[in-house]
Design a protein around this motif. Structure first.
Motif, PDB file in Angstrom:
ATOM      1  N   ASN A 109       0.916  -1.176  -0.113  1.00 22.41           N
ATOM      2  CA  ASN A 109      -0.008   0.131  -0.141  1.00 22.41           C
ATOM      3  C   ASN A 109       0.862   1.193   0.214  1.00 22.41           C
ATOM      4  O   ASN A 109       1.810   1.422   0.922  1.00 22.41           O
ATOM      5  N   HIS A 110       0.714   1.997  -1.007  1.00 20.82           N
ATOM      6  CA  HIS A 110       1.669   3.000  -1.227  1.00 20.82           C
ATOM      7  C   HIS A 110       1.611   4.056  -0.075  1.00 20.82           C
ATOM      8  O   HIS A 110       2.545   4.705   0.508  1.00 20.82           O
ATOM      9  N   ILE A 111       0.397   4.486   0.807  1.00 17.92           N
ATOM     10  CA  ILE A 111       0.427   5.336   2.014  1.00 17.92           C
ATOM     11  C   ILE A 111       1.227   4.707   3.037  1.00 17.92           C
ATOM     12  O   ILE A 111       1.832   5.235   3.713  1.00 17.92           O
ATOM     13  N   GLY A 141       0.099  14.273  -2.409  1.00 16.49           N
ATOM     14  CA  GLY A 141      -0.853  15.110  -3.410  1.00 16.49           C
ATOM     15  C   GLY A 141      -2.349  14.721  -3.509  1.00 16.49           C
ATOM     16  O   GLY A 141      -3.066  15.014  -3.837  1.00 16.49           O
ATOM     17  N   GLY A 142      -2.542  13.243  -2.942  1.00 22.41           N
ATOM     18  CA  GLY A 142      -3.866  12.467  -3.000  1.00 22.41           C
ATOM     19  C   GLY A 142      -4.227  12.529  -1.447  1.00 22.41           C
ATOM     20  O   GLY A 142      -5.446  11.871  -1.497  1.00 22.41           O
ATOM     21  N   HIS A 143      -3.378  12.591  -0.429  1.00 19.98           N
ATOM     22  CA  HIS A 143      -3.822  12.168   0.942  1.00 19.98           C
ATOM     23  C   HIS A 143      -3.520  12.956   1.699  1.00 19.98           C
ATOM     24  O   HIS A 143      -2.423  13.740   1.743  1.00 19.98           O
ATOM     25  N   ALA A 169      -3.759  21.199  -2.566  1.00 17.25           N
ATOM     26  CA  ALA A 169      -3.700  22.602  -2.301  1.00 17.25           C
ATOM     27  C   ALA A 169      -2.556  23.590  -2.679  1.00 17.25           C
ATOM     28  O   ALA A 169      -2.814  24.585  -3.312  1.00 17.25           O
ATOM     29  N   PHE A 170      -1.246  23.015  -2.463  1.00 16.84           N
ATOM     30  CA  PHE A 170      -0.058  23.285  -2.608  1.00 16.84           C
ATOM     31  C   PHE A 170       0.029  23.675  -4.312  1.00 16.84           C
ATOM     32  O   PHE A 170       0.249  24.789  -4.685  1.00 16.84           O
ATOM     33  N   ASP A 171      -0.525  22.505  -5.055  1.00 20.00           N
ATOM     34  CA  ASP A 171      -0.637  22.769  -6.413  1.00 20.00           C
ATOM     35  C   ASP A 171      -1.470  23.447  -7.259  1.00 20.00           C
ATOM     36  O   ASP A 171      -1.094  24.186  -7.880  1.00 20.00           O
ATOM     37  N   GLY A 183       3.370  22.264  -7.535  1.00 17.93           N
ATOM     38  CA  GLY A 183       3.206  23.678  -6.867  1.00 17.93           C
ATOM     39  C   GLY A 183       3.926  23.534  -5.614  1.00 17.93           C
ATOM     40  O   GLY A 183       4.595  24.513  -5.335  1.00 17.93           O
ATOM     41  N   GLY A 184       3.957  22.363  -4.921  1.00 15.28           N
ATOM     42  CA  GLY A 184       4.486  22.363  -3.629  1.00 15.28           C
ATOM     43  C   GLY A 184       6.175  22.841  -3.477  1.00 15.28           C
ATOM     44  O   GLY A 184       6.225  23.808  -2.753  1.00 15.28           O
ATOM     45  N   PRO A 185       6.994  22.281  -4.288  1.00 20.33           N
ATOM     46  CA  PRO A 185       8.343  22.704  -4.351  1.00 20.33           C
ATOM     47  C   PRO A 185       8.406  24.152  -4.495  1.00 20.33           C
ATOM     48  O   PRO A 185       9.191  25.237  -3.936  1.00 20.33           O
ATOM     49  N   GLY A 271       5.312  11.916   7.033  1.00 18.45           N
ATOM     50  CA  GLY A 271       5.338  11.242   5.407  1.00 18.45           C
ATOM     51  C   GLY A 271       4.521  11.693   4.448  1.00 18.45           C
ATOM     52  O   GLY A 271       3.422  12.501   4.754  1.00 18.45           O
ATOM     53  N   GLY A 272       4.798  11.420   3.201  1.00 14.33           N
ATOM     54  CA  GLY A 272       4.466  11.720   2.041  1.00 14.33           C
ATOM     55  C   GLY A 272       5.131  12.841   1.422  1.00 14.33           C
ATOM     56  O   GLY A 272       5.892  13.698   1.958  1.00 14.33           O
ATOM     57  N   GLY A 273       4.580  13.246   0.181  1.00  8.10           N
ATOM     58  CA  GLY A 273       5.422  14.371  -0.768  1.00  8.10           C
ATOM     59  C   GLY A 273       5.492  15.659   0.080  1.00  8.10           C
ATOM     60  O   GLY A 273       6.464  16.296  -0.039  1.00  8.10           O
ATOM     61  N   ALA A 276       8.256  16.912   2.337  1.00 10.61           N
ATOM     62  CA  ALA A 276       9.613  17.790   1.974  1.00 10.61           C
ATOM     63  C   ALA A 276       9.800  19.075   2.242  1.00 10.61           C
ATOM     64  O   ALA A 276      10.622  19.818   2.217  1.00 10.61           O
ATOM     65  N   ASN A 277       8.447  19.491   2.754  1.00 12.49           N
ATOM     66  CA  ASN A 277       8.401  20.983   3.113  1.00 12.49           C
ATOM     67  C   ASN A 277       9.146  21.502   4.610  1.00 12.49           C
ATOM     68  O   ASN A 277       9.014  20.861   5.524  1.00 12.49           O
ATOM     69  N   ASN A 278      10.110  22.089   4.034  1.00  5.67           N
ATOM     70  CA  ASN A 278      11.162  22.386   5.183  1.00  5.67           C
ATOM     71  C   ASN A 278      10.499  23.301   6.453  1.00  5.67           C
ATOM     72  O   ASN A 278      10.708  22.866   7.684  1.00  5.67           O
ATOM     73  N   THR A 305       9.059  12.212  -1.348  1.00  8.81           N
ATOM     74  CA  THR A 305       8.281  12.182  -2.376  1.00  8.81           C
ATOM     75  C   THR A 305       8.356  10.612  -3.129  1.00  8.81           C
ATOM     76  O   THR A 305       9.301   9.767  -2.324  1.00  8.81           O
ATOM     77  N   ASP A 306       7.778  10.053  -4.013  1.00 12.03           N
ATOM     78  CA  ASP A 306       7.646   8.859  -4.363  1.00 12.03           C
ATOM     79  C   ASP A 306       8.660   8.307  -4.655  1.00 12.03           C
ATOM     80  O   ASP A 306       9.683   8.793  -5.430  1.00 12.03           O
ATOM     81  N   ASN A 307       9.198   7.074  -4.092  1.00 10.25           N
ATOM     82  CA  ASN A 307      10.422   6.279  -4.511  1.00 10.25           C
ATOM     83  C   ASN A 307       9.972   4.973  -3.952  1.00 10.25           C
ATOM     84  O   ASN A 307       9.094   4.383  -3.600  1.00 10.25           O
TER      85      ASN A 307
HETATM   86  O1  KG4 Z   1       3.718  11.540  -2.199  1.00  7.45           O
HETATM   87  P1  KG4 Z   1       4.018  12.397  -3.383  1.00  7.45           P
HETATM   88  O2  KG4 Z   1       5.236  12.408  -4.040  1.00  7.45           O
HETATM   89  O3  KG4 Z   1       2.979  11.647  -4.413  1.00  7.45           O
HETATM   90  C1  KG4 Z   1       1.659  11.330  -4.016  1.00  7.45           C
HETATM   91  O4  KG4 Z   1       1.607  10.167  -3.458  1.00  7.45           O
HETATM   92  O5  KG4 Z   1       0.745  12.177  -4.338  1.00  7.45           O
HETATM   93  O6  KG4 Z   1       3.515  13.973  -3.300  1.00  7.45           O
HETATM   94  C2  KG4 Z   1       3.569  14.774  -4.056  1.00  7.45           C
HETATM   95  C3  KG4 Z   1       2.926  16.087  -3.630  1.00  7.45           C
HETATM   96  C4  KG4 Z   1       2.529  16.999  -4.447  1.00  7.45           C
HETATM   97  O7  KG4 Z   1       1.326  17.739  -4.291  1.00  7.45           O
HETATM   98  C5  KG4 Z   1       3.615  18.066  -4.525  1.00  7.45           C
HETATM   99  O8  KG4 Z   1       3.358  19.564  -4.685  1.00  7.45           O
HETATM  100  C6  KG4 Z   1       3.876  18.056  -2.940  1.00  7.45           C
HETATM  101  O9  KG4 Z   1       3.842  16.769  -2.794  1.00  7.45           O
HETATM  102  N1  KG4 Z   1       5.124  18.640  -2.583  1.00  7.45           N
HETATM  103  C7  KG4 Z   1       5.451  19.712  -1.810  1.00  7.45           C
HETATM  104  C8  KG4 Z   1       6.821  19.550  -1.434  1.00  7.45           C
HETATM  105  N2  KG4 Z   1       7.548  18.619  -2.390  1.00  7.45           N
HETATM  106  C9  KG4 Z   1       6.475  18.097  -2.805  1.00  7.45           C
HETATM  107  N3  KG4 Z   1       4.562  20.342  -0.958  1.00  7.45           N
HETATM  108  C10 KG4 Z   1       4.777  21.285  -0.339  1.00  7.45           C
HETATM  109  N4  KG4 Z   1       6.263  21.572  -0.065  1.00  7.45           N
HETATM  110  C11 KG4 Z   1       7.140  21.007  -0.907  1.00  7.45           C
HETATM  111  N5  KG4 Z   1       8.462  21.295  -0.730  1.00  7.45           N
END
Ligand code: KG4
Ligand code: ZN
Length: 341
Positions: A109-111, A141-143, A169-171, A183-185, A271-273, A276-278, A305-307
């Motif tokens: 399960n990805h999550i 991005g999805g959860h 929302a970031f995107d 958008g997040g980064p 956890g989750g993408g 990465a937000n500092n 992020t995904d790996n």
């Molecule tokens: O976990 P992930 O790589 O893919 C999913 O499972 O969705 O998360 C991707 C999400 C995207 O919405 C991206 O904009 C966000 O993570 N993201 C960030 C940052 N780096 C990636 N959001 C805020 N700050 C960041 N530095």
């Protein structure tokens, strides 16, 4: 035990090989082929394009990882949640190898994998000794969910978003500010020099007596603020990015701390993408540090992020719990785009 792991649930094709020996582990390969440059043109992920790219990328990545049947004990692969056609590419590849090499196939399960990435620190080392109960904040991005853990593979969702995920929302805010995708980064980069208190934005559901989230109203509030401004110059972009980011982070932190207290958690796992937000990393760490006897964990930056490395450790934990279950699993495992925890 050596684990080959494959991840193709969204727009990254990833392959990893992880060796685990008792409490010690070593990363033998961790490869990610990102499609961001392709999807940028469309302002978001086009599922059909993503799946075709996975097909092109997966075999070269496996070749680059330099694995043979004799190197591998088990194969882990994400079978959900995610984009159905993207998931199928990874799963069919893993099933083929499982049949050909006669190795157990472990669906992941990805999550859960995003959460379990917290057991790894660095390329070589010891698995983290995380105490339970634990609370995990999953932000991608999805959860957007708060999950309680009573053990490595025992999860229970205690709250999730009613509408948009925080990454989404970031995107969307990045789109409103014309900053591109993902958008997040970019928003977090712009926020560095912005004033987080310049624009008064709502903190949706921050005082609600549950662990649910809602981010779609926050995004709309950003749109109303933008509509009021005549010229969107770089100062506005920086201040809006910082104000939005701070509003989102405050809600995430307050709810995580509340859940930690309610469930008497000894550990908090991010956890989750979006992890990465500092600012989120720093502010959540500070908030958890203020609680007595609770330890904070966050994934290494390259595992946010995904790996596929997070998939490898997840497959290892699941396999260790019930080996017999996975021997001929290739015959029955299916993708499930809406797979829940
Ligand atoms: O976990 P992930 O790589 O893919 C999913 O499972 O969705 O998360 C991707 C999400 C995207 O919405 C991206 O904009 C966000 O993570 N993201 C960030 C940052 N780096 C990636 N959001 C805020 N700050 C960041 N530095
Ligand atoms: Zn993810």
């Amino acid at each position: 035990m050596k684990i080959l792991a494959i991840e193709s649930s969204c727009d990254e094709t990833a392959v990893a090989v992880l060796e685990v020996n008792g409490q010690n582990y070593k990363v033998l390969a961790n490869l990610v082929s990102s499609q961001i440059n392709i999807h940028k043109k469309y302002g978001g992920i086009v599922p059909e394009v993503a799946a075709r790219k996975h097909v092109e990328n997966i075999i070269p990545l496996l070749e680059e990882a330099k694995i043979t049947a004799s190197d591998i004990d088990i194969i882990g692969v994400v079978n959900g949640p995610g984009l159905v056609t993207s998931l199928i590419v990874g799963l069919e590849t893993a099933k083929t190898l499982s049949l050909l090499w006669q190795k157990p196939l472990v669906p992941v399960n990805h999550i859960k994998a995003h959460i379990q990435a917290n057991w790894l620190k660095g390329d070589s080392g010891s698995l983290q000794n995380i105490l339970f109960p634990a609370i995990s904040l999953i932000v991608s991005g999805g959860h957007t969910s708060l999950v309680s853990l009573s053990d490595k593979c025992k999860f229970k969702v205690v709250g999730e978003t009613r509408d948009d995920a925080v990454g989404e929302a970031f995107d969307k805010v990045a789109k409103l500010l014309d900053l591109g995708y993902p958008g997040g980064p970019i928003v977090s980069q712009k926020a560095i020099n912005g004033d987080p208190h310049k624009y008064k934005l709502p903190r949706p559901m921050i005082d609600a007596k549950n662990f649910e989230f809602s981010f779609s109203g926050l995004k709309t509030a950003v749109r109303y603020e933008i509509d009021k401004i005549k010229t969107i110059d770089d100062q506005v972009i920086q201040d809006m990015s910082a104000s939005f980011q701070q509003a989102a982070i405050e809600v995430l932190i307050k709810k995580t701390i509340k859940a930690t207290q309610k469930y008497k958690a000894k550990s908090v796992l991010l956890g989750g993408g979006v992890s990465a937000n500092n600012e989120l990393r720093l502010q959540l760490e500070k908030a958890v540090d203020e609680l007595d006897g609770v330890k904070f964990y966050q994934p290494d930056l390259e595992l946010t992020t995904d790996n596929a490395l997070m998939v490898a450790i997840s497959a290892y934990f699941e396999y260790s719990e019930n080996k017999a279950k996975y021997v001929n699993a290739w015959k029955k495992v299916k993708v499930n785009p809406n797979l829940e925890i």
